[in-house]
Design a protein around this motif. Sequence first.
Motif, PDB file in Angstrom:
ATOM      1  N   ALA A 404      36.398  36.380  38.301  1.00 23.57           N
ATOM      2  CA  ALA A 404      36.451  35.773  36.970  1.00 23.57           C
ATOM      3  C   ALA A 404      36.768  36.846  35.939  1.00 23.57           C
ATOM      4  O   ALA A 404      36.533  38.039  36.157  1.00 23.57           O
ATOM      5  CB  ALA A 404      35.111  35.103  36.639  1.00 23.57           C
ATOM      6  N   HIS A 405      37.318  36.406  34.832  1.00 26.24           N
ATOM      7  CA  HIS A 405      37.547  37.335  33.724  1.00 26.24           C
ATOM      8  C   HIS A 405      36.207  37.721  33.097  1.00 26.24           C
ATOM      9  O   HIS A 405      35.397  36.862  32.743  1.00 26.24           O
ATOM     10  CB  HIS A 405      38.435  36.677  32.664  1.00 26.24           C
ATOM     11  CG  HIS A 405      39.871  36.599  33.034  1.00 26.24           C
ATOM     12  ND1 HIS A 405      40.686  37.705  33.110  1.00 26.24           N
ATOM     13  CD2 HIS A 405      40.659  35.538  33.362  1.00 26.24           C
ATOM     14  CE1 HIS A 405      41.916  37.341  33.460  1.00 26.24           C
ATOM     15  NE2 HIS A 405      41.919  36.022  33.626  1.00 26.24           N
ATOM     16  N   ASP A 410      38.520  43.036  33.055  1.00 27.67           N
ATOM     17  CA  ASP A 410      39.663  43.068  32.153  1.00 27.67           C
ATOM     18  C   ASP A 410      39.901  44.443  31.532  1.00 27.67           C
ATOM     19  O   ASP A 410      41.054  44.777  31.209  1.00 27.67           O
ATOM     20  CB  ASP A 410      39.475  42.033  31.042  1.00 27.67           C
ATOM     21  CG  ASP A 410      39.485  40.607  31.570  1.00 27.67           C
ATOM     22  OD1 ASP A 410      39.981  40.394  32.689  1.00 27.67           O
ATOM     23  OD2 ASP A 410      38.971  39.712  30.872  1.00 27.67           O
ATOM     24  N   ARG A 461      37.066  29.523  39.095  1.00 29.33           N
ATOM     25  CA  ARG A 461      37.562  30.852  38.751  1.00 29.33           C
ATOM     26  C   ARG A 461      37.310  31.175  37.271  1.00 29.33           C
ATOM     27  O   ARG A 461      38.101  31.822  36.592  1.00 29.33           O
ATOM     28  CB  ARG A 461      39.048  30.992  39.081  1.00 29.33           C
ATOM     29  CG  ARG A 461      39.420  30.721  40.530  1.00 29.33           C
ATOM     30  CD  ARG A 461      39.111  31.856  41.451  1.00 29.33           C
ATOM     31  NE  ARG A 461      40.022  32.965  41.326  1.00 29.33           N
ATOM     32  CZ  ARG A 461      40.250  33.882  42.288  1.00 29.33           C
ATOM     33  NH1 ARG A 461      39.614  33.776  43.441  1.00 29.33           N
ATOM     34  NH2 ARG A 461      41.081  34.873  42.083  1.00 29.33           N
ATOM     35  N   ASN A 469      36.584  30.925  28.868  1.00 32.63           N
ATOM     36  CA  ASN A 469      37.492  31.993  29.273  1.00 32.63           C
ATOM     37  C   ASN A 469      38.699  31.456  30.022  1.00 32.63           C
ATOM     38  O   ASN A 469      38.696  30.354  30.563  1.00 32.63           O
ATOM     39  CB  ASN A 469      36.764  32.995  30.175  1.00 32.63           C
ATOM     40  CG  ASN A 469      36.033  34.056  29.371  1.00 32.63           C
ATOM     41  OD1 ASN A 469      36.090  34.077  28.151  1.00 32.63           O
ATOM     42  ND2 ASN A 469      35.361  34.947  30.070  1.00 32.63           N
ATOM     43  N   PHE A 472      40.888  32.726  36.137  1.00 32.87           N
ATOM     44  CA  PHE A 472      41.298  33.960  36.802  1.00 32.87           C
ATOM     45  C   PHE A 472      42.165  33.615  38.013  1.00 32.87           C
ATOM     46  O   PHE A 472      41.656  33.236  39.055  1.00 32.87           O
ATOM     47  CB  PHE A 472      40.035  34.731  37.224  1.00 32.87           C
ATOM     48  CG  PHE A 472      40.283  36.106  37.785  1.00 32.87           C
ATOM     49  CD1 PHE A 472      40.647  37.152  36.954  1.00 32.87           C
ATOM     50  CD2 PHE A 472      40.143  36.349  39.144  1.00 32.87           C
ATOM     51  CE1 PHE A 472      40.858  38.419  37.461  1.00 32.87           C
ATOM     52  CE2 PHE A 472      40.345  37.618  39.668  1.00 32.87           C
ATOM     53  CZ  PHE A 472      40.710  38.651  38.824  1.00 32.87           C
ATOM     54  N   TYR A 473      43.483  33.711  37.836  1.00 35.71           N
ATOM     55  CA  TYR A 473      44.440  33.400  38.899  1.00 35.71           C
ATOM     56  C   TYR A 473      44.117  32.035  39.524  1.00 35.71           C
ATOM     57  O   TYR A 473      43.570  31.939  40.620  1.00 35.71           O
ATOM     58  CB  TYR A 473      44.487  34.515  39.942  1.00 35.71           C
ATOM     59  CG  TYR A 473      44.854  35.850  39.321  1.00 35.71           C
ATOM     60  CD1 TYR A 473      46.148  36.077  38.861  1.00 35.71           C
ATOM     61  CD2 TYR A 473      43.903  36.839  39.135  1.00 35.71           C
ATOM     62  CE1 TYR A 473      46.487  37.280  38.243  1.00 35.71           C
ATOM     63  CE2 TYR A 473      44.226  38.037  38.510  1.00 35.71           C
ATOM     64  CZ  TYR A 473      45.522  38.251  38.068  1.00 35.71           C
ATOM     65  OH  TYR A 473      45.847  39.433  37.455  1.00 35.71           O
TER      66      TYR A 473
END
Length: 544
Positions: A404-405, A410, A461, A469, A472-473
């Motif tokens: 996850a971001h 990041d 994700r 947020n 994440f991909y």
Amino acid sequence: MTTADLVFTRGPVFTADPARTRATSLAVVGDRIAAVGHDEVLELIGPGTEVVDLRGKLLIPGFQDAHIHAVSGGSELAECDLSGTVGVEEYLERIRAYADAHPDHTWITGGGWSMESFDGGLPTRQLLDSVVPHRPVLLFNRDHHGAWANTRALELAGVTAETPDPADGRIEREPDGTPSGTLQEGATALISRLVPESSPADRLAGLLRAQELLHSLGITGWQDALLGVFNGKSDTADAYMTAARDGSLTARVTGALWWDRERGTEQIDELVALREKLHHGRFRAGSVKIMQDGVAENFTAAMIAPYLDGCGCATANSGLSFVDPEALRGYVTRLDALDFQVHFHALGDRAVREALDALEAALDANGHRGNRHHLAHLQVVHPDDLPRFARLGAIANIQPLWAAHEPQMDELTVPFLGPERAAWQYPFGDLVRAGATLAAGSDWPVSSPDPIEGIHVAVNRVDPESPGNRVFYPEQRIDLPTALAAYTAGTAHVNGCDDSGSLRAGNLADLVVLDRDILTAPREEIAQARVERTYVGGTLVHTA
């Protein structure tokens, strides 16, 4: 007709059994599941049967964790705990308060700090000196691959500007070479070797503290990913053996014996002897943990291509392979021939490839022996290596919560990997599509042990605490039944618990009741679910 000791009715029931994925009722006789189905199961209710009316709440197999450090996590709960915040001032207040509350402690130990809290991820000795100047302090970060020390600890250890970096670690330094207070990987042992060893009573208390927490999260079994002496930490195997013998171990536990990377094949006979010795009741140590690399945030994860610098240019550093890859192939072949399971820490794409190469060498030499070798973490996997998992029978042991971001990802990882390689991170979807078997774990106390949080991230994700947020991909998301199976049937498979992990007649009655049916709720709400009851072998070990 035998009557049941325990019956759950008015489901839903998620079985993780491909033959019958959903049911509404389940019966238990003794420590085993006697029947799974619908209204016909109610015929097993007798005068002495305990009936649990689920009233729409979800019954599932007990969660298992494929990679956890339970005794360490439980012990750290009683130490200086810096988790749950990223504020430097909060860290310092907690450290000062802990030191003041424990004036008899010769060392202040604990951890849980986040690299994102400090410039470059590197806290300084001077910060610790400002709150504890006279006693040594050693605090591991949340991933336990780095530690923060004060000046007194560095002095006692004799770590100076002249101290060379160990082969498996790095001493962070001030411009004149003086140690700055942060130590990476094997360098942490320069100081941790001086920390007073915990007592057997402390280790047992840590295990029981952890077990209570893990049962409250629906976890009925796990694989402890490190039994042995490492970085000055005491071996925790004695806690498991004591609890297994006196009956206080209610979970089912597989232990992974530590592979000393400073030694070679001469330790294999010792591992065989330990496997024989460390086996009682619900505990057995039939796995060997080989830590092949470090972590990406401190640039010690082993990468095929070098890390980038802050300007996006290639550096001379591509991380560390802690075990020589050629030697690794020989070690794994020997261990496989002796029917040990090998549990790899493999985080960077080079480490993943080296582990798979070792398993391929073992397969060529020994044939398929069914030892269920697994690779944990899998942060970066080169696309060429994805199909090898299914071909080699290598199990993908994922820690979904990390996908996850968040600032550590990041700010301290993605910029130094570059966009192409960053997109290879935590490729759960690609692994499933390539036919790999998934198991799941937490690496607690590195991150939360809550399986529901991990499942939420595997499916969405997105960090459940930061729902707004970016995803994440998103192509690497997996569906909820697959994520649930990874935490139940997949991990039971890794742990060799073939009669648990799914709800079918004859299996152990390791069960969890959730407060809602997450299979029909919006996937964005998975993390809101809570565990109401946990059973191991039909015995209630937690109730909310």
